[in-house]
Design an enzyme around this catalytic site. Structure first.
Site, PDB file in Angstrom:
ATOM      1  CE1 TYR A  56      37.131  30.748  51.261  1.00 46.33           C
ATOM      2  CE2 TYR A  56      38.268  28.978  50.112  1.00 46.33           C
ATOM      3  CZ  TYR A  56      38.071  30.327  50.344  1.00 46.33           C
ATOM      4  OH  TYR A  56      38.813  31.259  49.638  1.00 46.33           O
ATOM      5  CG  HIS A 129      41.538  34.189  53.824  1.00 43.94           C
ATOM      6  ND1 HIS A 129      40.713  33.126  54.068  1.00 43.94           N
ATOM      7  CD2 HIS A 129      41.124  34.681  52.629  1.00 43.94           C
ATOM      8  CE1 HIS A 129      39.844  32.980  53.079  1.00 43.94           C
ATOM      9  NE2 HIS A 129      40.072  33.918  52.198  1.00 43.94           N
ATOM     10  N   PRO A 209      38.207  34.472  38.821  1.00 43.47           N
ATOM     11  CG  PRO A 209      39.178  32.591  37.827  1.00 43.47           C
ATOM     12  CD  PRO A 209      38.656  33.100  39.137  1.00 43.47           C
ATOM     13  N   GLY A 211      34.661  36.548  37.255  1.00 43.62           N
ATOM     14  CA  GLY A 211      33.766  37.595  37.742  1.00 43.62           C
ATOM     15  C   GLY A 211      32.555  37.040  38.470  1.00 43.62           C
ATOM     16  N   GLY A 213      31.099  34.323  38.003  1.00 45.49           N
ATOM     17  CA  GLY A 213      30.195  33.706  37.048  1.00 45.49           C
ATOM     18  C   GLY A 213      29.650  34.655  36.002  1.00 45.49           C
ATOM     19  CG  PHE A 214      28.428  39.351  35.316  1.00 48.01           C
ATOM     20  CD1 PHE A 214      27.359  39.727  36.105  1.00 48.01           C
ATOM     21  CD2 PHE A 214      28.543  39.920  34.064  1.00 48.01           C
ATOM     22  CE1 PHE A 214      26.412  40.652  35.653  1.00 48.01           C
ATOM     23  CE2 PHE A 214      27.614  40.839  33.591  1.00 48.01           C
ATOM     24  CZ  PHE A 214      26.543  41.200  34.400  1.00 48.01           C
TER      25      PHE A 214
END
Length: 328
Positions: A56, A129, A209, A211, A213-214
């Site tokens: 990241y 990862h 979890p 989606g 932001g969806f």
């Protein structure tokens, strides 16, 4: 907040994913001061599991977490990851090293780098990862078990691994947690993988979890995303799939209205209801969103509401190409 256990590791029921503070969702730039305030607020609210990775940034997210934690490091559980960057001797510069690798020399250098950037003498939960098909998982876990004996890591985790790989790994050294994408948006772990985790006593840490932001209902059309937001390349966010997938969000919103919560809280509450061994790590860089996410632990859904959510259709469009199928 109450606590949950990932194998024998005790954490709060909702963790914090810090990736978006430094990478992928940074179309409008980064705001380290706000990110640090968010991390501080998370600790105050009882969040204990903080998730990062060397990939990241790369590297900058671990450094940010170190600065934010300061003298509060012992109050939290730090989870980080290796395996998406190559560190073998003679390789190219760090910014050019992207690529699956669990070669022994690469893993050792990755661990030392993470310890240095995080400013700690141990990592509480260290994930591979992505599975490296070039290195037997038994060899990887054997090396990590050595790090446990050295006191440099406390617990071992896997990410996006198959049931067979999980069993092979666990036979070498106990695995504490599997981190994989799981939500009303992606149900892939259900079935063989989740059954295997329960059989072996391993916890599940769902990433994304909400989606991406969806499921919050905040994204109503593709153009709501910044031009360089990586979600614009996700098939499920594409114009032709978007309207179909909004039907899923409509049901989440309906139930949110029924229980007096936000859609995001309902999506997280559904996950939390899947078992006490499930600890989602929604990511955010804003205090307001953090407080909303943590509040999901206090949302109770009825059996009928859970059933309606579980019966939602699979989203239209493939998952994004996150290398999840490599190795496995």
């Amino acid at each position: 907040m109450q606590t949950r256990t990932l194998a024998d590791l005790e954490v709060g029921p909702v963790g914090l994913g810090t990736m978006g503070m430094s990478a992928f969702y940074t179309g409008a730039g980064t705001d380290d001061d706000e990110s640090i305030r968010t991390i501080h607020r998370a600790i105050d609210l009882g969040v204990t599991l903080f998730d990062t990775a060397e990939a990241y940034g790369p590297y900058t997210n671990e450094e940010l977490l170190r600065r934010a934690l300061g003298d509060r490091r012992d109050q939290v559980v730090i989870a980080t990851k290796f395996g998406l960057y190559r560190h073998e001797a003679g390789e190219q510069t760090p910014t050019q090293q992207r690529g699956i690798s669990s070669a022994p020399e690469s893993v050792r250098e990755a661990l030392e780098g993470s310890l240095r950037r995080l400013g700690t003498d141990h990592i509480d939960l260290y994930y591979q990862h992505r599975v490296d098909p070039a290195v037997p998982i038994e060899d990887v876990i054997g090396q990590l078990a050595g790090f446990v004996q050295e006191g440099k890591i406390r617990h071992i985790g896997l990410s996006e691994a198959s049931a067979a790989t999980i069993r092979k790994a666990h036979a070498v050294h106990p695995i504490t947690a599997l981190q994989s994408e799981y939500s009303l948006w992606t149900r892939d772990p259900e079935g063989e993988v989740l059954d295997t985790l329960r059989d072996l006593g391993i916890g599940l840490v769902p990433y994304s979890p909400l989606g991406r932001g969806f499921l919050t209902g905040a994204i109503t059309k593709p153009s709501d995303l910044d031009e360089d937001d990586f979600r614009r390349q996700n098939p499920r966010f594409a114009e032709q799939a978007f309207s179909e997938n909004m039907k899923i969000v409509d049901t989440v919103k309906e139930i949110a209205d029924e229980v007096g919560a936000t859609p995001g809280q309902v999506a997280l509450a559904w996950l939390l209801a899947q078992g006490d061994d499930v600890v989602p790590i929604p990511g955010t860089k804003r205090v307001s969103r953090l407080e909303e996410n943590v509040g999901a632990a206090d949302v109770t859904l009825s059996a009928g509401q859970l059933e309606r959510l579980s019966a939602l259709p699979v989203p239209t469009g493939d998952r994004y190409p996150d290398m999840s199928s490599i190795g496995r």
